[in-house]
Motif scaffolding. Structure first.
Motif, PDB file in Angstrom:
ATOM      1  N   LEU A  41      -0.408 -11.505  -0.732  1.00 28.36           N
ATOM      2  CA  LEU A  41      -1.090 -11.000  -1.919  1.00 28.36           C
ATOM      3  C   LEU A  41      -0.288  -9.863  -2.530  1.00 28.36           C
ATOM      4  N   GLU A  42      -0.651  -9.535  -3.744  1.00 27.83           N
ATOM      5  CA  GLU A  42      -0.010  -8.411  -4.421  1.00 27.83           C
ATOM      6  C   GLU A  42      -0.977  -7.245  -4.417  1.00 27.83           C
ATOM      7  N   VAL A  43      -0.513  -6.126  -3.902  1.00 28.05           N
ATOM      8  CA  VAL A  43      -1.318  -4.913  -3.907  1.00 28.05           C
ATOM      9  C   VAL A  43      -0.704  -3.953  -4.919  1.00 28.05           C
ATOM     10  N   LYS A  44      -1.487  -2.983  -5.305  1.00 27.16           N
ATOM     11  CA  LYS A  44      -0.983  -1.967  -6.235  1.00 27.16           C
ATOM     12  C   LYS A  44      -0.842  -0.654  -5.484  1.00 27.16           C
ATOM     13  N   LEU A  45       0.339  -0.096  -5.562  1.00 27.36           N
ATOM     14  CA  LEU A  45       0.590   1.233  -5.014  1.00 27.36           C
ATOM     15  C   LEU A  45       0.302   2.219  -6.145  1.00 27.36           C
ATOM     16  N   VAL A  46      -0.713   3.041  -5.938  1.00 26.40           N
ATOM     17  CA  VAL A  46      -1.133   3.978  -6.970  1.00 26.40           C
ATOM     18  C   VAL A  46      -0.234   5.216  -6.915  1.00 26.40           C
TER      19      VAL A  46
ATOM     20  N   ARG B   9      -0.799   5.333 -13.434  1.00 27.89           N
ATOM     21  CA  ARG B   9       0.344   4.473 -13.123  1.00 27.89           C
ATOM     22  C   ARG B   9       0.268   3.921 -11.705  1.00 27.89           C
ATOM     23  N   SER B  10       0.558   2.611 -11.590  1.00 25.09           N
ATOM     24  CA  SER B  10       0.666   1.969 -10.282  1.00 25.09           C
ATOM     25  C   SER B  10       1.757   0.906 -10.364  1.00 25.09           C
ATOM     26  N   VAL B  11       2.275   0.540  -9.217  1.00 25.94           N
ATOM     27  CA  VAL B  11       3.319  -0.484  -9.167  1.00 25.94           C
ATOM     28  C   VAL B  11       2.875  -1.594  -8.216  1.00 25.94           C
ATOM     29  N   PRO B  12       3.207  -2.850  -8.562  1.00 29.36           N
ATOM     30  CA  PRO B  12       2.847  -3.957  -7.672  1.00 29.36           C
ATOM     31  C   PRO B  12       3.762  -3.991  -6.444  1.00 29.36           C
ATOM     32  N   VAL B  13       3.160  -4.315  -5.310  1.00 28.55           N
ATOM     33  CA  VAL B  13       3.903  -4.422  -4.054  1.00 28.55           C
ATOM     34  C   VAL B  13       3.458  -5.708  -3.363  1.00 28.55           C
TER      35      VAL B  13
ATOM     36  N   ALA C  85       1.883  -6.019   6.140  1.00 25.80           N
ATOM     37  CA  ALA C  85       3.299  -5.739   5.922  1.00 25.80           C
ATOM     38  C   ALA C  85       3.524  -5.609   4.426  1.00 25.80           C
ATOM     39  N   PHE C  86       4.140  -4.507   4.037  1.00 28.58           N
ATOM     40  CA  PHE C  86       4.447  -4.254   2.632  1.00 28.58           C
ATOM     41  C   PHE C  86       5.931  -4.501   2.416  1.00 28.58           C
ATOM     42  N   HIS C  87       6.243  -5.337   1.461  1.00 27.68           N
ATOM     43  CA  HIS C  87       7.637  -5.669   1.145  1.00 27.68           C
ATOM     44  C   HIS C  87       8.063  -4.770  -0.018  1.00 27.68           C
ATOM     45  N   ILE C  88       8.734  -3.694   0.329  1.00 26.81           N
ATOM     46  CA  ILE C  88       9.027  -2.656  -0.678  1.00 26.81           C
ATOM     47  C   ILE C  88      10.471  -2.684  -1.151  1.00 26.81           C
ATOM     48  N   GLY C  89      11.175  -3.757  -0.883  1.00 28.63           N
ATOM     49  CA  GLY C  89      12.560  -3.853  -1.337  1.00 28.63           C
ATOM     50  C   GLY C  89      13.572  -3.325  -0.346  1.00 28.63           C
ATOM     51  N   SER C  90      13.139  -2.932   0.833  1.00 27.46           N
ATOM     52  CA  SER C  90      14.070  -2.474   1.867  1.00 27.46           C
ATOM     53  C   SER C  90      14.435  -3.664   2.757  1.00 27.46           C
ATOM     54  N   ASP C  91      15.334  -3.430   3.703  1.00 24.20           N
ATOM     55  CA  ASP C  91      15.756  -4.512   4.602  1.00 24.20           C
ATOM     56  C   ASP C  91      14.600  -5.056   5.431  1.00 24.20           C
TER      57      ASP C  91
ATOM     58  N   LEU D 100      -1.752   5.396  -1.500  1.00 21.91           N
ATOM     59  CA  LEU D 100      -3.046   4.869  -1.916  1.00 21.91           C
ATOM     60  C   LEU D 100      -2.785   3.485  -2.478  1.00 21.91           C
ATOM     61  N   LEU D 101      -3.453   2.499  -1.911  1.00 19.82           N
ATOM     62  CA  LEU D 101      -3.243   1.110  -2.301  1.00 19.82           C
ATOM     63  C   LEU D 101      -4.539   0.513  -2.816  1.00 19.82           C
ATOM     64  N   GLU D 102      -4.414  -0.367  -3.784  1.00 20.26           N
ATOM     65  CA  GLU D 102      -5.553  -1.135  -4.286  1.00 20.26           C
ATOM     66  C   GLU D 102      -5.298  -2.600  -3.980  1.00 20.26           C
ATOM     67  N   LEU D 103      -6.220  -3.204  -3.237  1.00 15.71           N
ATOM     68  CA  LEU D 103      -6.116  -4.615  -2.873  1.00 15.71           C
ATOM     69  C   LEU D 103      -7.211  -5.381  -3.598  1.00 15.71           C
ATOM     70  N   PRO D 104      -6.945  -6.607  -4.004  1.00 13.74           N
ATOM     71  CA  PRO D 104      -7.973  -7.394  -4.690  1.00 13.74           C
ATOM     72  C   PRO D 104      -9.115  -7.742  -3.732  1.00 13.74           C
ATOM     73  N   SER D 105     -10.312  -7.332  -4.093  1.00 11.81           N
ATOM     74  CA  SER D 105     -11.476  -7.489  -3.228  1.00 11.81           C
ATOM     75  C   SER D 105     -11.759  -8.951  -2.880  1.00 11.81           C
ATOM     76  N   VAL D 106     -11.675  -9.841  -3.852  1.00 13.53           N
ATOM     77  CA  VAL D 106     -11.991 -11.252  -3.601  1.00 13.53           C
ATOM     78  C   VAL D 106     -11.042 -11.827  -2.550  1.00 13.53           C
ATOM     79  N   ALA D 107      -9.744 -11.568  -2.701  1.00 14.18           N
ATOM     80  CA  ALA D 107      -8.763 -12.108  -1.754  1.00 14.18           C
ATOM     81  C   ALA D 107      -8.946 -11.517  -0.358  1.00 14.18           C
ATOM     82  N   VAL D 108      -9.161 -10.205  -0.284  1.00 11.93           N
ATOM     83  CA  VAL D 108      -9.324  -9.546   1.020  1.00 11.93           C
ATOM     84  C   VAL D 108     -10.612 -10.013   1.692  1.00 11.93           C
ATOM     85  N   SER D 109     -11.696 -10.094   0.936  1.00 10.00           N
ATOM     86  CA  SER D 109     -12.982 -10.533   1.504  1.00 10.00           C
ATOM     87  C   SER D 109     -12.888 -11.954   2.045  1.00 10.00           C
ATOM     88  N   ALA D 110     -12.232 -12.848   1.313  1.00 11.44           N
ATOM     89  CA  ALA D 110     -12.075 -14.233   1.781  1.00 11.44           C
ATOM     90  C   ALA D 110     -11.222 -14.285   3.042  1.00 11.44           C
TER      91      ALA D 110
END
Length: 158
Positions: free
Chosen positions: A9-14, A19-23, A40-46, A96-106
């Protein structure tokens, strides 16, 4: 046998209130670690950034604020969208992260179907391990017997 429940899923880093960025992230649950959830957050590092915390914390956080210390979770609404907010604290910083409630709940619901709450300990094999650990072996007879020989004379005999 290990079962896994995973969800990309895509989370938002606040970064600020404006302003927030997708992660990209992956939620993972493994039956051989039944009390924990992994993200696991894929932040562009190795390598991705991994966090592990109690599944019970995420289950509760879908409905009401919970947690303290390193992981805090609470439900929220922004522009009529349901969110799960996750605040993470480490020596390296805070997020601080925002995750989509519907996806997380499912996803949480799927984990609860494969391992219902209260049944986690049955997957750990603790009863079998304790039984094996506490069952005496033939060699244990040497350790369990009286260390003093019955042949020795008692006080005053001789």
């Amino acid at each position: 046998m290990q079962n896994a429940v995973e969800r990309e899923l895509e989370v938002k880093l606040v970064l600020s209130p404006e302003r927030s960025v997708p992660v990209p992230a992956r939620l993972s649950y493994f039956t051989d670690d039944p009390y924990a959830v992994h993200i696991a957050f894929h932040i562009g590092s190795d390598t991705p950034v991994h966090w592990t915390f109690a599944r019970e914390l995420l289950v509760e956080g879908v409905f009401r604020p919970c947690g303290h210390g390193d992981v805090r979770i609470w439900p929220a609404k922004v522009d009529d969208r349901g969110l799960i907010c996750v605040a993470l604290t480490s020596p390296d910083g805070n997020a601080l992260l925002e995750l989509p409630s519907v996806a997380v709940s499912a996803w949480v619901e799927r984990t609860l179907r494969i391992v219902p709450p209260g049944t986690e300990s049955t997957l750990l094999g603790l009863e079998d391990a304790l039984t094996r650990l506490l069952t005496p072996l033939p060699a244990d007879d040497l350790w369990l017997s009286d260390p003093w020989s019955q042949d020795e004379p008692k006080d005053g005999e001789g």
